[in-house]
Structure formats: C-alpha cells, structure tokens
Design a protein around this motif. Sequence first.
Motif, mmCIF file in Angstrom:
data_model
loop_
_atom_site.group_PDB
_atom_site.id
_atom_site.type_symbol
_atom_site.label_atom_id
_atom_site.label_comp_id
_atom_site.label_asym_id
_atom_site.label_seq_id
_atom_site.Cartn_x
_atom_site.Cartn_y
_atom_site.Cartn_z
ATOM 1 N N VAL A 152 1.350 10.229 -4.863
ATOM 2 C CA VAL A 152 0.647 10.914 -3.780
ATOM 3 C C VAL A 152 1.601 11.344 -2.677
ATOM 4 N N VAL A 153 2.453 10.420 -2.204
ATOM 5 C CA VAL A 153 3.307 10.715 -1.055
ATOM 6 C C VAL A 153 4.390 9.645 -0.956
ATOM 7 N N LYS A 154 5.549 10.020 -0.407
ATOM 8 C CA LYS A 154 6.589 9.043 -0.111
ATOM 9 C C LYS A 154 6.401 8.570 1.324
ATOM 10 N N VAL A 155 6.391 7.256 1.516
ATOM 11 C CA VAL A 155 6.117 6.669 2.831
ATOM 12 C C VAL A 155 7.371 5.981 3.348
ATOM 13 N N THR A 156 7.785 6.326 4.557
ATOM 14 C CA THR A 156 8.923 5.676 5.221
ATOM 15 C C THR A 156 8.439 5.092 6.548
ATOM 16 N N PRO A 157 8.493 3.768 6.718
ATOM 17 C CA PRO A 157 8.068 3.177 8.000
ATOM 18 C C PRO A 157 9.070 3.476 9.114
ATOM 19 N N LEU A 158 8.564 3.827 10.285
ATOM 20 C CA LEU A 158 9.383 3.979 11.485
ATOM 21 C C LEU A 158 9.255 2.752 12.372
ATOM 22 N N ALA A 159 8.045 2.301 12.609
ATOM 23 C CA ALA A 159 7.784 1.109 13.411
ATOM 24 C C ALA A 159 6.542 0.440 12.848
ATOM 25 N N PHE A 160 6.557 -0.895 12.816
ATOM 26 C CA PHE A 160 5.471 -1.611 12.157
ATOM 27 C C PHE A 160 5.368 -2.973 12.808
ATOM 28 N N GLY B 185 0.824 -1.215 0.000
ATOM 29 C CA GLY B 185 0.000 0.000 0.000
ATOM 30 C C GLY B 185 0.849 1.252 0.000
ATOM 31 N N ALA B 186 1.929 1.243 0.814
ATOM 32 C CA ALA B 186 2.833 2.392 0.851
ATOM 33 C C ALA B 186 3.515 2.577 -0.499
ATOM 34 N N ARG B 187 3.922 1.469 -1.107
ATOM 35 C CA ARG B 187 4.589 1.558 -2.399
ATOM 36 C C ARG B 187 3.631 2.022 -3.485
ATOM 37 N N LEU B 188 2.404 1.547 -3.437
ATOM 38 C CA LEU B 188 1.415 1.985 -4.431
ATOM 39 C C LEU B 188 1.119 3.474 -4.282
ATOM 40 N N HIS B 189 1.016 3.946 -3.044
ATOM 41 C CA HIS B 189 0.743 5.357 -2.813
ATOM 42 C C HIS B 189 1.855 6.223 -3.398
ATOM 43 N N ALA B 190 3.090 5.754 -3.267
ATOM 44 C CA ALA B 190 4.213 6.473 -3.858
ATOM 45 C C ALA B 190 4.194 6.360 -5.375
ATOM 46 N N LEU B 191 3.896 5.161 -5.889
ATOM 47 C CA LEU B 191 3.838 4.943 -7.335
ATOM 48 C C LEU B 191 2.764 5.814 -7.985
ATOM 49 N N GLU B 192 1.689 6.058 -7.254
ATOM 50 C CA GLU B 192 0.596 6.881 -7.775
ATOM 51 C C GLU B 192 0.859 8.378 -7.620
ATOM 52 N N TRP C 102 -6.058 14.545 4.431
ATOM 53 C CA TRP C 102 -7.301 13.813 4.674
ATOM 54 C C TRP C 102 -7.450 12.590 3.772
ATOM 55 N N GLN C 103 -7.232 12.775 2.467
ATOM 56 C CA GLN C 103 -7.355 11.643 1.555
ATOM 57 C C GLN C 103 -6.328 10.571 1.877
ATOM 58 N N GLN C 104 -5.117 10.992 2.237
ATOM 59 C CA GLN C 104 -4.066 10.026 2.520
ATOM 60 C C GLN C 104 -4.375 9.213 3.775
ATOM 61 N N VAL C 105 -4.937 9.861 4.787
ATOM 62 C CA VAL C 105 -5.372 9.135 5.986
ATOM 63 C C VAL C 105 -6.487 8.159 5.630
ATOM 64 N N GLY C 106 -7.414 8.600 4.798
ATOM 65 C CA GLY C 106 -8.480 7.705 4.348
ATOM 66 C C GLY C 106 -7.931 6.521 3.578
ATOM 67 N N TYR C 107 -6.936 6.780 2.711
ATOM 68 C CA TYR C 107 -6.333 5.699 1.918
ATOM 69 C C TYR C 107 -5.696 4.655 2.835
ATOM 70 N N ALA C 108 -4.864 5.118 3.774
ATOM 71 C CA ALA C 108 -4.190 4.188 4.678
ATOM 72 C C ALA C 108 -5.211 3.389 5.487
ATOM 73 N N THR C 109 -6.261 4.057 5.957
ATOM 74 C CA THR C 109 -7.294 3.370 6.719
ATOM 75 C C THR C 109 -8.011 2.336 5.867
ATOM 76 N N GLY C 110 -8.375 2.714 4.652
ATOM 77 C CA GLY C 110 -9.072 1.788 3.761
ATOM 78 C C GLY C 110 -8.213 0.614 3.356
ATOM 79 N N TYR C 111 -6.932 0.858 3.051
ATOM 80 C CA TYR C 111 -6.045 -0.220 2.608
ATOM 81 C C TYR C 111 -5.834 -1.239 3.723
#
Length: 614
Positions: A133-141, A124-131, A178-187
């Motif tokens: 929208v935003v670059k995502v870097t995980p800190l803790a998961f 999901g993070a990679r797709l968001h970057a590919l699309e 807002w959209q990005q929070v919605g995307y992460a929540t939905g994914y």
Amino acid sequence: MKHPDAEGRISLAEMARQSGSVLRRGDSGHFSWSGSAAAPTLTDLTESLCFSPGDGRIWLDGQRMLLMHAAALGHLRRELIDTLGLASARGLLTRAGYVSGARDAQLVRARWPEGEAAAVFMAGARLHALEGVVKVTPLAFDFDLDRGVYEGEFIWEHSSEDDEHIAAYGIGADAACWQQVGYATGYVTTLFGQQVIFREVECRAMGAAACRVVGRHAAAWGDISEDLRYLEAHDFRARVRPGAPVPKGAAAAAPAAGPAAPQAAAPADDRHAVVGASPAFVSACHLLDRVARTQAAVLFTGESGVGKEAFARRLHQASTRAQQPFVAVNCAAIPETLWEAELFGVDRGAYTGATAARPGRFERAHGGTLFLDEIGTLSLPAQAKLLRALQEGEIERVGGTRTLQVDVRLVAATNVDLQAEVQAGRFRADLFYRLNVFPIHLPPLRERREDIPLLMNHFLQRESRRHGRRVAGFSARAVRALLHYDWPGNIRELLNFIERGVIGAEEGGAIDVHHMFRGEARAAVAVLAVSEQGGLVDTEGRSGSGGAVGVSNLLEHLRGTLDAPSLDLPRLEARLLQEAVQSCGGNLSAAARLLGLSRAQLAYRLERGGPPPA
C-alpha cells in the motif's frame, strides 16, 4: 507535537530507516528509537504471509488476503466518487481502511501477545508496506499507555491511492489517501484502546513530494467532528445520493473500536461451540436460523467430524424447545438387539433382568429435541419402527402394553448419501422423505479454511484451560501447516492436533509443527512464503530452484557471504551445530529441532566434530 529539529528528532528519522529498528521506553516513560529489533520484526511479519497457488488463497497469519491490480481499485474509486459524490466515497473508503487496520491490529495482538509495545505499534507500518500500500517512515513517535497519550508523525511514500487518484483527477486541493488514513486510525485505535485520529497534512495529490500524516489521541485534536463524519458507518446501511446532506447525527462520536469486524458464532456451551466466519459456515448458519423456530425435521449431512452434533445443539438452543431436553443418540454405537429398547424404553419384566421400567430416548426427549446421529447405519427393521413412531407420535416400550404419546422434534445426521442408499435398497424411501424435510449440508474443513484460525484460537484456549497449560500461541510454520493440511478428519482432527500441541509444547512457548504432526501427510500443494529478499519461496525451506529460503544458489550465497573461494564443509557443519546449541541456551533437544535432527543425532554429530571451531 515536536517537529524534526536539531535536538535529535531528525536522527530518529534516520534511525527509523535502519533495518530492524524499533521504539523503546526511556526513563521518562515515553518511547524513542533503538537499533535492536524486537518482535514482531519485519522478518516475523514476512514469515506470516504465505501463498497457496494450488487452491487460490493468500494468507496473512490465518487471515485471507487478495492480490489485486491497483488499477482495478482505482477504477472502483472513480466509480464511487462519480456515483456517490466525493464526501460519501471518502467515507466508504475511509471505513474500509479502518476495518483493514483493525483486523491487522487484532492479528498482531493475537500472534505476538508478549511483543514489545512499540514494536507492536510499528508493525502496522510494516504490514501496510508488506501489503503493497505505502512505505512508512516515522519522523516522531511518542505515546504513553498509562496516560492515554499518543502522538506520531510519519512520511508516506509510494502511496498506491495517490497513484490512482492523480491518474484519474490530477493534482488538486485535497488530500486523497483516504483508505490509508482509515487504516492508520483503525490500527492504532484498536491497539491503544481509545480513539486515535490521523490526519493527512501534506499529500502528493496536492502537489507535495510525499505525504505527511499526523496521529494524535482524540482529546489532543479538539474538534474531531469532521474526522468522525467519515468514520461513522451510516453509509454502510443506507446509500446517500450525490450531493445529499449529511444525515442528522452523522457527526456524532463513533465508537472507540470503530466499525465492528465479523464475529464468530459460539453458544454458551464451550464444549459444543459453533465457531466460524467463512461464507460456507455463514450460509449454513443462515439456514439453521431460518428453520430453528419451526417444528420441521432437519437432516444434517457432511463428512465425519464436520460438527453435525454441534450444529444440532445450536438448532435446539435457537428453537422454541430450548428449555426442554436435548437427547443425542449415536445410532452406530447401539447393537441391533438393543436398539428398540434404547429408543422406546423397557417395561418391568420385559426380559430377564428387567427389574424396573426404563424410559427410552423418545420419552426422555419429550417436549424437546431428539438427535439421531449416523442414522444411515440403522437396519431396515429399525427404520420401519422409527418411521411409525415419527408418523404417529406414539411409542410402546419393549414388553409394554400401553401406548405412550411423545412430542419430539427429530434432527438427524449422516455422513453417507442417503439418496444413494435408498436407490441401493439399504434405506427406506419413506423414512428418507420424512427426515429430509429441511436438509443442511455442512462443508468439510478444507472448504472453509477461513475458519481454521478461529477454530485454532478457540481450541487453544479451551485445551489450555482443560490441561492446565500456558501456551503462547502458534509458530508461523505451524499456522501454515494447519492452513494447508487436507483435514480428512475435519474439525475433530483439528481439535486432536491442537490438544497434542498444547500438551507437547514447552510451558510458555509456542506450538510448532512437530508438536502436532505425528507422521500425517503434510500438504501436497506448494505453499509459498516471502523471503527477506522479496522472492517467493516454499514454506519447507526451498526456493523455486531448490535452494534454501530466499536463496536461488546456496553454494554461491555462502561463498559470497564468507568471502571464500571454497568451503570447508566439516567446519561449516561444526559451526552450525555450535551456534544452534548456543542460540538455545545449551538445550540440545531444542537445538536438534532447529536443525531438523533428533537429540541423539545432534549429540553424535557434536561428539564427532570435536571442539567448536575457532
């Protein structure tokens, strides 16, 4: 939730920045970062994105995408805020992001059903970057599917939402992604199977250097009523005036799956299922549903193979005659001498061999629906007899003396232009007007390409069951080939291709192009994908200047990679052949397919090349 500290969390962030790193389950049952890649990798996802400039479509593994100006979306955002107010606009944009995230999750789950859990989550993070929208870097998961526990912390950089929000409103006191929070929540919610809530705790729109978000399973947050307020779908159904109070019940718990995505329509009979979600398909379905419960005659038009009989059956199932017979007749398959007997029946003794009376199709369809396919092939005498039966509602069997009353609803289909046939004198005008009470045109498959992925999945499941095969889906190349094929045979041809693929693919493997295509002409228009270097290349492995995938000059690329002033071509070929065989575990047929050779050609080249290079 643990924050980055000296016990190793910071090193996780550093590892996350490395190309191809994924999360793996440890002894404790949780997940941590590992440097080895697992599907879907960024390369896997990148290969799923393709462009078709010739017909104005962009695809992400079968889902249509759009390339839009960020400024246009920023303008839409400002219009929503200024028209509906901040809270309502935020809700709309959050839910739009949720739907996007849920669709991407469905895509990943369908495309990589055996993918490693952590890699699937991080896709999901990679797709968001590919699309873009935003670059995502995980800190803790950290998550545990069995216990329903999810906790993640991420840094968002280069947020497109922040760019547009700051340009319009400057730095403020509230988070704006807002959209990005919605995307992460939905994914994550769609993959996890229960509600996961993301919150933005730092945002560039609030003056921070980058955005920071935290995601947790719903129970870990405690009160999530404010979060669910923006996920609740009330505003989709009724416009809220600026400043209006939130409707009663808006803070109630939203369904775990979130806003529903469009579903394909399919009746219970799998063999005649009607599947699709494209605008052309939906338009035809609306017309069908409008006329279904009437008694009007319906004429389906469209090319051969578009599914006219399937639509006719759906019409019958949605009508008031659904519990009565549905009788289908292919007019082109009945000889002229037998046509009257087939439709109207035969009395005993009508001709030599007629030892018993036999009802015709009209009698068998009494009370129900009579479907006449390829009605344009009827001769003029047959047309006259059919017209009288329709006008009077009565028939006589061949050789009979009694008049029989019949009550049928006539549904006809044709792949020719009946109006042109009338003008040419080959079809009766009065019969045409009788049939053409409510025409429904079914578009060819090339005009409803959005439905191809749905049809692919439907036929794959059906044919796998029918042939007792287990197939793991389609390769990215196969998906692109099917999306951009011209489909002269329409849905019938697609079914043929999928059946070929199910039979030809390795057990448990994916269907590739060579499993389906047997000399059919491939797409004539350029179909572009994204290379690992970020450039557009065609899907046959050529860049705009004719080089290999993602390489503008193959010779210079190889010289630079091998750090050699010149190349030893025979040695390069021998190395390529051996590596292909090794990567396929010694399977020469599979290695030959990788190299675009036949097995015999590969064996010859291996024998000619001698021992593998040192």
